[in-house]
Every structure is written in C-alpha cells, then in structure tokens.
Design an enzyme around this catalytic site. Structure first.
Site, short mmCIF file in Angstrom:
data_model
loop_
_atom_site.label_atom_id
_atom_site.label_comp_id
_atom_site.label_asym_id
_atom_site.label_seq_id
_atom_site.Cartn_x
_atom_site.Cartn_y
_atom_site.Cartn_z
N ASN A 59 0.90 -1.37 -0.16
CA ASN A 59 -0.12 0.07 0.23
C ASN A 59 0.64 1.31 0.13
OD1 ASN A 59 0.71 0.87 2.67
ND2 ASN A 59 -0.21 -1.05 3.22
N LYS A 67 8.33 -17.47 -9.94
CA LYS A 67 7.68 -16.52 -10.58
C LYS A 67 6.64 -16.64 -11.36
CE LYS A 67 8.36 -12.47 -13.71
NZ LYS A 67 9.33 -12.03 -14.78
#
Ligand code: C5P
Length: 410
Positions: free
Chosen positions: A208, A287
């Site tokens: 955030n 990934k």
C-alpha cells in the site's frame, strides 16, 4: 498543553541583526506565562537596547557581570533557569560554546547550568555553511544542545540561503516542546510503521501507499519524550530516528513475530503501520508466468497485530491508527472499541491527506474523551499525540490497559 506557565526562561541575546526579533520572542514567552530574564552579550547592545528587554520582562537585564562584586551572576542565573535559549546565536557564540569557554556572562552561564540549552543560529549563509561552524554545531548537538533552525530565505545582507533566525513563534514552540520531554521517561515504547509486503511470488507483492512517516515521527517524538523506543518498520525509505532501535521487516507475519517478541516487555504499543489486511492464500515459489487467461488471486486475512497485542493477558497500553475516508468520529470510536484498545488516532485519507504526505491531522479518541490535533507536520502532530498518550497512560491502571479490563474493573 501549556508547558511554559511559571517556567524560568533565560534568553541569551547575541549581536546580530535578528536581535530585534528577540524582543518579540520575549513578549511571546511572557504571554505564555513564563518568567524571562535576558542576558545580552557585549555586541548585542549595538543592535537592541537593554531597556526594551527590561520593559518586556519586568526584570533586570544583564549585559555582563553586575557591579555587586559577588561575581556570582553566572551561578545564580544558571540555577534560576529551567531553560536557556540563545536567540540569535551568532557563529562566534557557537564557537565559544563548542570550546566550553567562559569568557563572558552568557558563555559562563551555559557552562554552569544544568538546564537544557537551545540555540537559534542566525548568521550569513556562508558563515553558517562554513565547515568550522558546522563542526561547532555538530559538537553542540552531540552534547545534547537543541539546535532550533536556522531557517532558509533572504538575508539582511542580500544573500539567500540557510542562516535566518527561526521566527519567534517557532522558537516559542520549540521551547514549549522541550518541556514535553521526559513525559515518557523510563517507559518502553514499541511502534510499528510503514506498509507491509505480502509476497505473491519471489518478485511480486501486495502493498500500500504508506510512507512510514507518521510512525517514524511517533517513534522520534516518543524518544524525545524520554522513552526507550523500538520501531518495527515495513519497507520505507526513511532514516532511523536518532536514539531509536530499528527492526526492519517485510510481511505482516514478520511484523507480528517481531512485535510479539517484544510486546510483553513494553509499556506502550503504538500501531502506526499500515499492515496488510489480506495476504495471498499461497505464495508461489517460482515467478508466476504471464498467461492469456484471467488470473484469480485467492487472499486470506493477514494477522491483526494490534488486536493480537491488545488481547495479551498483560497487554501494554495500546494505541491504534485508523485511516478513514469518511465518517471519521463514528468510525474512530467504533474501531477503538472493536479492537479493544485504550486509544485510537484516526485521520482522513484522500488526495492530499494522510498517506505519503508530510502533514497530517488526527482525531484521537479514548474512553470518554477525544482530541482534535490540527493539521501540522507529522512530527509536530506526533509530539501532541505523545503528550496525549503520556497523559492517558498515567491516568490508566498500569497492570492492563485493554477495554475488557476496564469493563471488568469497573
Ligand atoms: O482495522 P484497520 O486496519 O483499519 O486498523 C488499523 C489499526 O490496526 C492500525 O493501528 C494498524 O497498525 C493496526 N493493524 C494491525 N494489523 C493488521 C491490520 C491493522 O496491527 N493486520
């Protein structure tokens, strides 16, 4: 809170253009209820007359050792002062203080006093920037002298740069703040700050916009108030506040573990971190590859660190933060009760408010009370918050600080 009422402030005035502003400073100090005595250096008299200070303080003004031949002015004044503030402080006085000289009354008082010393440098920008002055200022800071300013801007000599004396209202604030120090002396304060990163795979995460500035400011303000402070920080690009122990973590889980290791031993816990509410249900060990099909992420709740600490059998005094986009007061009271904590500081977030900006305003709520802290720098807001925390902490039962306890003991 007015810390200045009845306090003894010794104002040292040196020879600089800014000396005329010292009169305004003295007026403000008197207005705040302080007793003020002024000691002028020999050259200060070339810029402002002693009568001005005499009239403003209602006290004698010292321009050197007095004629009573006791030669004890420096000792008497050193003992009288609760704070010594030198404004303006010239390059010369900084050099003499750094050397520990006692070649005039003001310098001798500074050596003899146990009162905290604040200095407001005022000089030409080149003089301020000179390595000699910088080294002197650094020596003084190391010894605990509080440097107020200098401010940057246009100078009397026509130069532009750092070297202007801080304006009198800011000096008044600095000296008032200096009395706020010690409010948390002897206490251990644990603070969380910054965002957390919840890994999706080895290279991606959910996070955030929290910059960590508010939590870092709270840690610095608590330290300033005399607490032993540990700051558990998510990834931010801020320097460690002076005198604060810093533990860096990434995820909510790591933050929880770092907090729980220390929560039992702390007196006050301030949860200023913007901890993730959710984390990926699974973290891929490799990934994730791009696919043409839609990708659905499954999230699970992240541990609620604050609620976990507040639920401890011997919980510290817990202070939470809440970022709200609307209905501040209602949500603040509701969240405080919901989390079972002693105090909650709520702020509105929006385009120019709250996250990743240098200023903040807070509504602080506790059982039966609330305080609005007006918009100011996050550090100044943190100082006010820490004052409030100290007051509520002292007023609360010290064995346990959660709501459930308050209910049981009522
Ligand atoms: O419920 P909400 O996230 O709005 O609560 C904010 C308060 O709770 C903050 O003090 C924050 O640091 C703390 N918190 C926490 N752990 C979480 C979420 C929030 O400690 N997982």
């Amino acid at each position: 809170m007015n810390f200045l009422s009845g306090k003894h402030i010794l104002v040292g005035v040196c020879g600089g253009i800014a000396a005329y502003k010292s009169a305004e400073l003295v007026r403000l100090l008197r207005g705040a209820g302080a007793r003020v005595r002024v000691v002028m250096t020999a050259s200060a008299g070339e810029f402002v007359g002693p009568r001005t200070f005499q009239a403003l303080t209602g006290e004698a003004v010292w321009q050197g050792w007095s004629d009573d031949r006791s030669g004890m002015d420096h000792i008497e004044l050193a003992r009288w002062a609760d704070r010594v503030l030198i404004a303006p402080a010239t390059a010369d006085v900084l050099a003499r203080l750094a050397q520990g000289r006692a070649d005039d009354l003001l310098a001798a008082i500074c050596l003899a006093t146990s009162a905290p010393l604040l200095v407001a440098p005022a000089m030409n920008q080149a003089m301020w920037g000179h390595p000699a002055t910088q080294a002197n200022a650094a020596v003084l800071c190391e010894r605990g002298v509080r440097l107020c300013g200098p401010a940057t801007g246009e100078q009397a000599c026509g130069d532009i740069g750092a070297g202007r004396m801080l304006e009198p209202p800011l000096l008044l604030q600095a000296i008032s703040d200096s009395f706020g120090r010690g409010l948390l002396a002897g206490l251990k304060v644990l603070v969380t700050a910054g965002p957390t990163r919840e890994a999706l795979d080895p290279v991606r995460f959910l996070s955030n916009r929290s910059s960590g500035k508010m939590g870092y400011a709270v840690a610095a303000a608590a330290r300033e108030a005399g607490a032993e402070v540990t700051l558990i920080s998510g990834p931010v690009s801020l320097d460690r506040p002076a005198g604060v122990a810093l533990v860096r973590v990434e995820s909510a889980q790591q933050m929880l573990e770092a907090v729980m290791q220390r929560a039992g031993a702390c007196d006050i816990f301030v949860a200023a971190a913007a901890v993730a509410d959710y984390q990926p249900a699974e973290t891929a060990s490799r990934k994730l590859k791009r696919q043409s099909a839609e990708l659905t992420l499954k999230l699970k709740p992240a541990p609620d660190i604050l609620a976990t600490v507040a639920g401890l059998p011997a919980a510290p005094f817990c202070v939470g933060f809440a970022a709200e986009t609307e209905n501040l007061r209602h949500n603040a009271h509701k969240k405080r009760l919901g989390k079972g904590i002693a105090m909650l500081a709520a702020n509105l977030v929006g385009p120019d408010l709250g996250f990743d900006v240098d200023e903040n305003a807070l509504l602080v709520v506790w059982e039966g009370g609330e305080l609005h802290i007006e918009k100011d720098t996050k550090y100044r807001v943190a100082l006010r918050l820490v004052e409030q925390i100290a007051g509520r902490y002292q007023a609360s039962p010290h064995d346990k600080h959660t709501e459930s306890h308050a209910e049981h003991s009522a």
